[in-house]
Write an enzyme that holds these catalytic residues in place. Structure first.
Site, PDB file in Angstrom:
ATOM      1  N   GLU A  23       0.815  -1.224   0.000  1.00 26.06           N
ATOM      2  CA  GLU A  23       0.000   0.000   0.000  1.00 26.06           C
ATOM      3  C   GLU A  23       0.844   1.268   0.000  1.00 26.06           C
ATOM      4  OE1 GLU A  23      -0.588  -2.584   1.976  1.00 26.06           O
ATOM      5  OE2 GLU A  23      -2.713  -3.120   1.853  1.00 26.06           O
ATOM      6  N   PHE A  28     -11.013  -8.090  13.877  1.00 27.04           N
ATOM      7  CA  PHE A  28      -9.892  -8.440  13.005  1.00 27.04           C
ATOM      8  C   PHE A  28      -9.680  -7.338  11.960  1.00 27.04           C
ATOM      9  CE2 PHE A  28      -8.376 -10.608   9.069  1.00 27.04           C
ATOM     10  CZ  PHE A  28      -7.088 -10.874   9.529  1.00 27.04           C
ATOM     11  N   GLN A  29      -8.454  -6.879  11.856  1.00 23.26           N
ATOM     12  CA  GLN A  29      -8.062  -5.805  10.927  1.00 23.26           C
ATOM     13  C   GLN A  29      -8.854  -4.510  11.137  1.00 23.26           C
ATOM     14  OE1 GLN A  29      -7.858  -7.461   6.882  1.00 23.26           O
ATOM     15  NE2 GLN A  29      -5.740  -8.051   7.290  1.00 23.26           N
ATOM     16  N   LYS A  77     -17.739  -1.367   6.239  1.00 22.42           N
ATOM     17  CA  LYS A  77     -18.103  -2.342   5.206  1.00 22.42           C
ATOM     18  C   LYS A  77     -19.611  -2.350   4.949  1.00 22.42           C
ATOM     19  CE  LYS A  77     -17.074  -7.031   3.671  1.00 22.42           C
ATOM     20  NZ  LYS A  77     -16.430  -8.316   3.994  1.00 22.42           N
ATOM     21  N   MET A  84      24.308   9.710   2.442  1.00 22.58           N
ATOM     22  CA  MET A  84      24.135  10.990   3.124  1.00 22.58           C
ATOM     23  C   MET A  84      24.518  10.871   4.598  1.00 22.58           C
ATOM     24  SD  MET A  84      23.533  14.076   2.570  1.00 22.58           S
ATOM     25  CE  MET A  84      22.425  14.688   1.310  1.00 22.58           C
TER      26      MET A  84
END
Lengths: 553, 169
Positions: free
Chosen positions: A51, A113-114, A163, A467
């Site tokens: 993502e 969940f999630q 959802k 760097m």
């Protein structure tokens, strides 16, 4: 007409002219993704490897096209993986709409969940978040999101949809986008005052930032530069605002800016900032920065006024609008002495040549620039290669240099390049990276291969985190804590493993040969350029110091 | 840059009454490093708008910066700092353990401050006082002579006299 929440999402996207989105599906997002399947003839969804890559792609798409980027994710880890990408966009004021899915409303707050409270997590890195758990709130939230993302100082917004809302039904009619917030009116007396300061200045200077790019005001800027003979310096975010071939473009300003730019700031009697925010990487010592100058600050965001450096005249305005209105009030002028001095600084102080036996970063980037032409889009990661890209690529046009300026996100580049290529399939897109940054998000090569995006990756491989290594050399007695990677990654093989083409170049001839193949390729190409770890980014003004402390070799 | 002195500032915010609105506004203060001394929030006379009163200690220029940042929050419809001619009030509930003579002494203080005893047991009393933050502060100072068990105060809210009218879309 009654539509489901998922259909409403797709229809509102179409209302806003969105035809390309980025994202990654999952359990909570199933209904929305089911609808994206039905809309695939009108909305192309690019599935990323991760993502984070999808957000960087949406961001890169927005930077290159000027449109609002759109990214989808599922709940939980899908949503948290967006965070770095959202913060990157927020720091650089890039318009982006993130559409997350969440678990069913009745499970919210139960650690399902999630399940994650993403609208809470993203408060400090978004302009606005919308938590939608009622179908009637969905359409207004989506429409407002597009308006907020693109209004005023742009930035990311996030909508979290439960959802159950994605299947619930509501009445829907297609509509035009909401009008953006009006740009602020510029008070006449402020314009007159600014014009008077410009007309009376003997050593005027324009300090140009990302706001000018966001406002697409390059032409207006060049008109002012030419009419009143004013040199300009630019921040990292404004590379390409005016062509590097213009003699009054003194180049990058700040920590790794040119000698000419930093001297000009120090010596100017008038500094006009256009959409620049006086960050610590530019105004390294805010009390001594532009110490001889009257400062006029023009920015669309009032909260930028006096934030880091105290200014004499504030003007809350859109940059293009300001330039258009002030141009007729500014006298044609010649500042011969100042012109010659500032331009003279650009020709002196040639930088030290590279480490013997290796290609120098300057040679590499000039070669790349010449091979791909002035219309190519460059996306960078973060570190030495980023600064060299700002210094040595031939920036000739705006919206062609995509880099994470504010947050400094390693791993930004490949996603951004994918987004840019989706926006401009016929334009050459070059991703400049280092071996440190590339290891962070090289997984997105699979995305570029799947979508047949022949992005050219130029990998400046010095086997160290350059760097940090440079700072350890200069300020930490050469104690190279965790920067000498000595990784055994065979980039040519990895490239082939992904379905890309891989080349390794140790000389400019080899690089030129690889580039000649790359520009003709229909698959992504990686060119590993071997450079010395002792190459430094110079000049350099250490943090908190002034131009007098500049290290040039 | 000259050193600026720290001052107490009162900020009044009218914001959309939505889930997470308060969190987002407070986040601006945290993000810019301000500690909020008191905060009150309640519905206003504008439907759908919450009125939030915040007190912070900051320099004038830091205050300007935080005001500009708060103004920028999408949910915020109005931000202002009330003028000199403003009435501030807050509510205090204070519990002490007091019997016999102590109780009589306490009552005389409470009367001077026009407080009320709202709960009384054989051991303890709960006192309610409203007034300006200074008055509340003064009352607490005096009551500290007693066996104070618990203090809670609401933080200030304020209204300008005469009132200001707002141009709210």
């Amino acid at each position: 007409m009654k539509l489901t929440g998922s259909q409403i999402v797709c229809e509102v996207l179409l209302d806003h002219g969105v035809d390309t989105v980025f994202g990654y599906p999952g359990g909570a997002a199933l209904n929305i993704y089911d609808e994206l399947y039905r809309y695939q003839d009108r909305i192309t969804h690019v599935i990323s490897a991760h993502e984070q890559g999808a957000t960087h792609a949406a961001d890169g798409y927005a930077r290159a096209t000027g449109k609002v980027g759109v990214v989808f994710s599922t709940s939980g880890p899908g949503a948290t993986n967006l965070v770095t990408g959202i913060a990157t966009a927020y720091m650089d004021s890039i318009p982006m709409v993130c559409i997350c899915s969440n678990v069913n409303s009745e499970l919210i707050g139960r650690d399902a969940f999630q399940e994650i409270y993403i609208t809470g997590i993203t408060i400090p890195i978004t302009k606005q978040t919308y938590y939608v758990n009622h179908i009637e709130d969905l359409e207004p939230a989506l429409r407002d999101a597009f308006k907020v993302a693109a209004s005023g100082r742009r930035g990311p917004v996030l909508i979290d949809i439960t959802k159950d809302v994605s299947v619930a039904m509501a009445e829907f009619t297609n509509k035009a986008p909401l009008p953006l917030d009006p740009i602020p009116e510029i008070p006449q007396d402020t314009l007159q005052e600014a014009a008077k300061l410009i007309n009376n200045a003997r050593k005027p200077l324009l300090y140009v930032g990302g706001g000018l790019i966001a406002s697409s005001a390059s032409e207006e800027l060049e008109a002012l530069i030419d009419k009143a003979d004013i040199p300009m310096v630019h921040t990292l975010m404004a590379a390409g605002a005016v062509s590097c071939d213009h003699d009054l473009n003194l180049g990058l300003v700040g920590m790794h800016g040119t000698v000419a730019s930093n001297r000009a700031v120090d010596q100017a009697d008038l500094v006009i900032s256009l959409g620049a925010r006086y960050s610590d990487r530019v105004a390294l010592n805010p009390e001594k920065w532009a110490r001889k100058a009257t400062i006029v600050q023009v920015d669309i965001d009032r909260s930028e006024m006096n934030k880091n450096v105290y200014v004499d005249v504030e003007c809350t305005a859109d940059i293009k609008d300001f330039l258009t209105q002030i141009l007729p009030l500014v006298n044609e002028a010649k500042h011969d002495e100042w012109h010659e001095r500032t331009v003279g600084w650009t020709t002196k102080h040639r930088l030290a040549q590279g480490v013997p036996g290796y290609m120098s970063p300057q040679e590499i980037l000039e070669t790349v620039s010449d091979a791909v032409g002035e219309d190519a889009i460059f996306a960078t990661d973060v570190g030495q290669h980023q600064m060299w890209s700002a210094q040595y690529l031939k920036h000739r046009k705006a919206h062609k240099f995509l880099t994470s300026g504010g947050l400094g996100t390693m791993g930004f580049g490949y996603g951004a390049a994918i987004g840019a290529k989706m926006g401009f399939p016929d334009t050459t897109v070059v991703h400049i990276t280092g071996d440190g940054s590339f290891h962070m998000n090289m997984n997105e090569a699979c995305t570029a291969v799947s979508y047949k995006l022949p992005i050219i990756t130029v990998l400046m491989d010095n086997q160290v985190l350059g760097m940090v290594y440079q700072w350890q050399t200069a300020f930490y007695g050469g104690r190279y804590s965790n920067t000498c990677l000595e990784r055994k990654t065979d980039f040519v093989k990895v490239a082939e493993g992904f379905g890309c083409k891989g080349y390794r170049a140790e000389t400019i001839e080899e690089l030129k040969a690889a580039l000649a193949e790359a520009v003709k390729s229909d698959v992504p190409v990686w060119i590993q350029c071997v450079i010395s770890r002792e190459e430094k980014v110079l000049p350099m003004i250490p943090g908190g110091k002034t131009v007098d402390d500049m290290i040039v070799e | 840059m000259k050193k600026e002195e720290l001052k107490r500032h009162i900020i009044v915010i009218l914001a959309l009454n939505q889930v997470g609105a308060l969190a987002r506004i407070i986040s601006v203060f945290g993000r810019r490093g301000f500690n909020i001394e008191t905060i009150t929030a309640s519905p206003s006379n504008y439907p759908g708008l919450t009125r939030i009163t915040i007190i912070i200690t900051a320099t004038d220029s830091a205050m300007d910066q935080v005001l500009a940042q708060v103004e920028k929050v999408e949910l915020v419809k109005k931000v202002f700092t009330p003028g000199e001619n403003t009435l501030y009030r807050e509510l205090l509930l204070l519990k002490i353990n007091a019997k016999g003579e102590d109780r009589e002494r306490a009552m005389s203080v409470i009367n001077v401050y026009r407080g009320r005893v709202v709960d009384l047991t054989s051991e303890s009393m709960v006192i309610e006082v409203t007034g300006s933050p200074q008055k509340i502060g003064g009352f607490i100072d005096i009551m500290n002579e007693f066996d104070v068990v618990e203090i809670c105060r609401t933080g200030a809210t304020g209204i300008e006299v005469p009132g200001r009218t707002f141009d709210i879309i």
